[in-house]
Design a protein around this motif. Structure first.
Motif, short mmCIF file in Angstrom:
data_model
loop_
_atom_site.label_atom_id
_atom_site.label_comp_id
_atom_site.label_asym_id
_atom_site.label_seq_id
_atom_site.Cartn_x
_atom_site.Cartn_y
_atom_site.Cartn_z
N LYS A 195 15.10 17.29 -48.14
CA LYS A 195 15.17 15.92 -48.64
C LYS A 195 16.41 15.21 -48.09
O LYS A 195 16.35 14.06 -47.66
N ALA A 196 17.53 15.93 -48.10
CA ALA A 196 18.77 15.36 -47.55
C ALA A 196 18.61 15.06 -46.07
O ALA A 196 19.07 14.02 -45.57
N GLY A 197 17.94 15.95 -45.35
CA GLY A 197 17.72 15.74 -43.92
C GLY A 197 16.89 14.50 -43.64
O GLY A 197 17.22 13.70 -42.76
N SER A 198 15.82 14.32 -44.42
CA SER A 198 14.95 13.17 -44.19
C SER A 198 15.67 11.85 -44.51
O SER A 198 15.51 10.85 -43.80
N ILE A 199 16.48 11.86 -45.57
CA ILE A 199 17.23 10.65 -45.92
C ILE A 199 18.28 10.35 -44.85
O ILE A 199 18.47 9.20 -44.45
N ALA A 200 18.98 11.38 -44.39
CA ALA A 200 19.97 11.19 -43.33
C ALA A 200 19.31 10.60 -42.08
O ALA A 200 19.87 9.73 -41.41
N ALA A 201 18.12 11.09 -41.77
CA ALA A 201 17.40 10.57 -40.60
C ALA A 201 17.04 9.09 -40.80
O ALA A 201 17.14 8.29 -39.87
N GLN A 223 19.74 7.00 -40.01
CA GLN A 223 20.14 7.22 -38.61
C GLN A 223 21.43 8.03 -38.50
O GLN A 223 22.18 7.90 -37.54
N LEU A 224 21.66 8.88 -39.48
CA LEU A 224 22.78 9.84 -39.44
C LEU A 224 22.21 11.15 -38.90
O LEU A 224 22.04 12.14 -39.61
N TYR A 225 21.92 11.15 -37.62
CA TYR A 225 21.13 12.23 -37.05
C TYR A 225 21.86 13.58 -37.03
O TYR A 225 21.23 14.63 -37.21
N GLU A 226 23.16 13.57 -36.81
CA GLU A 226 23.89 14.83 -36.82
C GLU A 226 23.83 15.46 -38.21
O GLU A 226 23.66 16.68 -38.36
N SER A 227 23.99 14.63 -39.24
CA SER A 227 23.89 15.12 -40.62
C SER A 227 22.48 15.63 -40.90
O SER A 227 22.29 16.67 -41.55
N HIS A 284 10.75 22.56 -40.22
CA HIS A 284 12.15 22.14 -40.23
C HIS A 284 12.72 22.11 -38.81
O HIS A 284 13.52 21.23 -38.47
N CYS A 285 12.30 23.05 -37.98
CA CYS A 285 12.74 23.05 -36.58
C CYS A 285 12.19 21.82 -35.84
O CYS A 285 12.89 21.22 -35.02
N PHE A 286 10.96 21.46 -36.14
CA PHE A 286 10.35 20.26 -35.54
C PHE A 286 11.14 19.02 -35.94
O PHE A 286 11.44 18.16 -35.10
N SER A 287 11.53 18.94 -37.22
CA SER A 287 12.33 17.80 -37.69
C SER A 287 13.66 17.74 -36.96
O SER A 287 14.13 16.65 -36.57
N THR A 288 14.26 18.90 -36.76
CA THR A 288 15.53 18.95 -36.03
C THR A 288 15.35 18.44 -34.60
O THR A 288 16.17 17.67 -34.09
N GLY A 289 14.26 18.86 -33.96
CA GLY A 289 13.99 18.42 -32.60
C GLY A 289 13.85 16.92 -32.49
O GLY A 289 14.36 16.29 -31.55
N LEU A 290 13.18 16.30 -33.47
CA LEU A 290 13.03 14.84 -33.47
C LEU A 290 14.39 14.16 -33.56
O LEU A 290 14.64 13.15 -32.89
N CYS A 291 15.26 14.71 -34.38
CA CYS A 291 16.60 14.10 -34.53
C CYS A 291 17.41 14.23 -33.25
O CYS A 291 18.14 13.31 -32.86
N TYR A 292 17.28 15.36 -32.56
CA TYR A 292 17.96 15.52 -31.28
C TYR A 292 17.45 14.49 -30.27
O TYR A 292 18.22 13.90 -29.50
#
Length: 300
Positions: free
Chosen positions: A172-178, A181-185, A210-218
Motif C-alpha cells: 500500500k505504501a509503495g502504491s501511494i508513493a508511486a 511520483q516518489l519512485y525511489e520510496s 511486487h517485482c513487476f511494480s518495482t520494474g514499473l517504478c524504475y
C-alpha cells in the motif's frame, strides 16, 4: 404507574458537572472519586451513543478516559489487562469514526497507539496505525501522511513477525508513493514487500507482482539499466519470474524505450491493458513513462 423517563445525554452530563463541583466529599479517597467520575462520564457517553449523537458520545468517552487516567485503576505494565482509560479511548474512537470528525478520531487513535507501544503490544499498534492511514488516504486525501502511516504500520507488524500484514502495508505504501511520483520510496517499499512474500506460503504470485511494480517504478525514473539488473536479481530468487506475462510486458516496454519508438510503446501498453486490468496507479505510471518519451524526443 407512569414509566420513569430516561435521562438524555445532555441531562446526564449536567449531573456529571454538578457531581464534579461537589468534589470528593463523599468518597474515601481521591482515586475513588476519580474512578467514579470516569464511570459517570461513561454513562453519559452511552446515553449520547444510544441517541446517535456520535460527536458528543466521543467527547464524553474522552472525559471518562481522562478521569480513569487520574485514578490509575490498572497495572500499565500488564498488556493483558487493558486499563479503563484505554477502553474509554477505544469507544471514543468508534464514536468519532461514525461522524464527520476524522481529526478527533485520529487524535484518539494516536493516543491508543502510544499506549499500545508502551505496553509492547505492537500488533494492536499496527492495526490502529493502519486505521488512521486509511482515514488519511480515503477521507482526508492526505496521501503523504497516509504513506508515512502505512510504513509505520509495516514496521510494527514486522516487530510482531506478521509477514502477510507487513506485506500488505508495504504494498500500500509503495502504491501511494508511486502515485506521489516518489519512485525511489515506492521501489524501496515494493522490494521490501517482495522480500516479505518469500517468508510466507503465498510466495510466487505475490513476489512476482511486487517485482513487476518495482520494474514499473524504475521505468518511470528512466533507468532501464536498473530494471534489467533488478530483473536478473528477481529471476535468481524465482526462476519462474522470467516466464511471466509481467516480465514479458516489462521487456516489450524496454525494447520500445530503447528504440525511442513511442508508437511501439503505445501498442505494447494497449495490448497488455486490453487483456489485464491494472490498478489506477499502474495506469498513471504507464502514462508518466509515455510522457517522459515525449519530453525527451518530441515524438508524441
Amino acid at each position: 404507574m407512569s414509566e420513569e423517563r430516561v435521562l438524555t445525554g445532555a441531562e446526564l452530563e449536567e449531573l456529571a458537572e454538578k457531581k464534579l463541583a461537589r468534589g470528593p466529599l463523599f468518597y474515601e479517597t481521591e482515586s475513588d472519586h476519580q474512578e467514579a467520575m470516569g464511570d459517570f462520564y461513561t454513562v453519559v457517553a452511552e446515553a449520547y451513543k444510544n441517541s446517535k449523537q456520535w460527536k458528543e458520545s466521543g467527547d464524553a468517552y474522552c472525559k471518562a478516559s481522562d478521569w480513569y487516567k487520574k485514578s490509575d485503576p490498572s497495572d500499565p505494565s500488564d498488556p493483558s489487562d487493558p486499563s479503563l482509560e484505554a477502553g474509554a479511548y477505544l469507544k471514543a474512537a468508534v464514536s468519532y469514526r461514525k461522524c464527520s470528525t476524522p481529526y478527533d478520531h485520529i487524535h484518539v487513535v494516536k493516543i491508543l497507539i502510544m499506549m499500545s507501544v508502551s505496553m509492547e503490544n505492537y500488533s494492536k499498534a499496527a492495526d490502529l496505525q493502519k486505521d488512521i492511514a486509511l482515514v488519511y488516504e480515503t477521507e482526508l486525501d492526505d496521501l503523504s501522511t497516509a504513506l508515512s502511516c502505512y510504513e509505520t504500520a509495516a514496521e510494527f507488524y514486522t516487530t510482531e513477525d506478521s509477514p502477510a500484514t507487513t506485506r500488505g502495508c508495504l504494498a500500500k505504501a509503495g502504491s501511494i508513493a508511486a502515485m506521489l511520483q516518489l519512485y525511489e520510496s515506492a521501489i524501496e517499499n515494493f522490494e521490501k514487500a517482495a522480500q516479505e512474500s518469500l517468508m510466507s506460503f503465498v510466495t510466487s504470485t505475490s513476489f512476482q507482482l511486487h517485482c513487476f511494480s518495482t520494474g514499473l517504478c524504475y521505468l518511470a525514473l528512466g533507468v532501464i539499466a536498473r530494471v534489467r539488473t533488478s530483473i536478473g536479481r528477481y529471476s535468481c530468487v524465482d526462476v519462474c519470474f522470467g516466464t511471466t506475462r509481467e516480465m514479458r510486458f516489462l521487456n516489450d516496454m524496454m525494447d520500445a524505450l530503447d528504440a525511442g519508438d513511442a508508437e511501439q510503446y503505445t501498442t505494447v501498453v494497449m495490448e497488455y491493458t486490453d487483456k489485464f486490468k491494472l490498478d489506477h496507479w499502474k495506469t498513471s505510471i504507464l502514462l508518466e513513462i509515455k510522457n517522459g518519451m515525449r519530453d525527451e524526443d518530441g515524438l508524441m
